[in-house]
Design an enzyme around this catalytic site. Sequence first.
Site, PDB file in Angstrom:
ATOM      1  N   SER A 296       0.845  -1.195   0.000  1.00 17.03           N
ATOM      2  CA  SER A 296       0.000   0.000   0.000  1.00 17.03           C
ATOM      3  C   SER A 296       0.881   1.246   0.000  1.00 17.03           C
ATOM      4  O   SER A 296       1.621   1.473  -0.955  1.00 17.03           O
ATOM      5  CB  SER A 296      -0.960  -0.041   1.188  1.00 17.03           C
ATOM      6  OG  SER A 296      -1.940   0.960   1.071  1.00 17.03           O
ATOM      7  N   ASP A 382     -10.125  -3.724  -5.517  1.00 16.36           N
ATOM      8  CA  ASP A 382      -9.507  -2.801  -4.562  1.00 16.36           C
ATOM      9  C   ASP A 382     -10.069  -1.404  -4.807  1.00 16.36           C
ATOM     10  O   ASP A 382      -9.876  -0.833  -5.877  1.00 16.36           O
ATOM     11  CB  ASP A 382      -7.988  -2.816  -4.756  1.00 16.36           C
ATOM     12  CG  ASP A 382      -7.233  -2.058  -3.680  1.00 16.36           C
ATOM     13  OD1 ASP A 382      -7.851  -1.219  -2.994  1.00 16.36           O
ATOM     14  OD2 ASP A 382      -6.019  -2.300  -3.542  1.00 16.36           O
ATOM     15  N   HIS A 411      -8.368  -4.418  -1.035  1.00 15.62           N
ATOM     16  CA  HIS A 411      -7.112  -3.786  -0.623  1.00 15.62           C
ATOM     17  C   HIS A 411      -6.453  -4.622   0.472  1.00 15.62           C
ATOM     18  O   HIS A 411      -6.520  -4.304   1.663  1.00 15.62           O
ATOM     19  CB  HIS A 411      -7.359  -2.365  -0.146  1.00 15.62           C
ATOM     20  CG  HIS A 411      -6.084  -1.586   0.015  1.00 15.62           C
ATOM     21  ND1 HIS A 411      -5.223  -1.359  -1.038  1.00 15.62           N
ATOM     22  CD2 HIS A 411      -5.504  -1.004   1.105  1.00 15.62           C
ATOM     23  CE1 HIS A 411      -4.186  -0.669  -0.613  1.00 15.62           C
ATOM     24  NE2 HIS A 411      -4.323  -0.453   0.682  1.00 15.62           N
TER      25      HIS A 411
END
Length: 437
Positions: A296, A382, A411
């Site tokens: 991320s 996501d 995600h």
Amino acid sequence: MRLSAFIFLFAIGILNLNAETTTTAPAVTLKATTDRPDSIYKTGEPATFTISSSPAIDGPVTCILSKDGIQAQPPQTLNLQKGKATLTGTLDEPGFLQLRVTSPHAKSHTLAAAALDPHLIKPSMPVPDDFDTFWQNQKDALAKIPLKSTLTPVPATSSAPFKNIDAFDVQVDCLGAPVSGYFGKPKNAKSKSLPAILFVHGAGVRSANLGTVHWATNEGGMLTLDINAHGIPNGQPEEYYEQLSKNELLNYRAEGRADREKNYFTGMFLRVIRAIDFLTAQPEWDGKTLIVYGTSQGGYQAFAAAGLDSRVSFFCAGVPAGCDHSGSQADRVNGWPKMVPNDPATGKPDPLALQTSRYLDAVNFAQRAHGKGAAITVGFIDVTCPPTSVYAAYNALTIPKTLNTEPLAGHTNTPAALKFMQDAALQHVRDMKRISP
């Protein structure tokens, strides 16, 4: 007594009857899938979604197709029959056709997505002409700060029972906040014998992770450094990080949106470069192997490291943030941290934020990566780091690369995705050992 007993039993029966008549039906769970296991199609090719419910019910569901969460089409109502319904759609450009399904009987929605020629997704804007000049100036300013580090030994504990590893809390001087992390290396390592790996963090406010020093025992030994994203002290009580997240670091992702010099991520990326300075200055470093690994926001930092520092030989970026900030200029979605807000009055992107974002875009760092490889993961549903944005950055890489796709993942890094990245990092170490210094 008999009458009283009869009344008591009758009352119990009434209560039981009421309990039975007020029992609610079990919650319905929705699921949606495409008619291909990999969910990949050609542009303009129809993708058929199958919507199902568990338990199987008859009844309406509301379906919304969109271009990866934006430019939604008008809602469509389908009727489940024995828990099943189908819907077909497509896109006339490379991208992701996202399906969102809701039902009055379900507690939550479900998502599915079809990828249409995702490897043809291009950057939404070109690299700024002075991109390299800007970052060279930043690195020149960093180089003027002496590479001074403070290492405090961290003893093994029951929660971190590392053996045959020297572990330290390390602070390294940098522009602005210091590099702050945990450093680990095998005991009695020889000079110029060890590859190095730098772990960088996702969004949020937390300490560096002491647990990653265990990587120091992999593949015959490694130098490991795990840094927190903000240059803050490590190992503090949870309340300390909660207070920072509610105060000084409450909305750090929006800091300096309109100024590339003051943008929060400019400082974050310079800390990554200084962390690399520290690792490569260690006498045990083999002089050739340097991996940056993150998910991320950590994936965002990994892209930046690869594009800004030629010492990075490999990077792993799980569901990376920071991709294609200027997506609005190509009528596409952009990724977290949503660096370019729209003007409430006009609906148009803020021009200063748009210009600033181009110097901090993973898409542009990707085009400057010169390492020996990269391993990227992407989730097709996501909504934080949308797959359209991830592919824009992945496609911009010109170095050897591999991509782990998860059609039904949001995600997150699934166990398969984590294994993919870890295996790729360790394989790179093995490959580099076969190369002469």
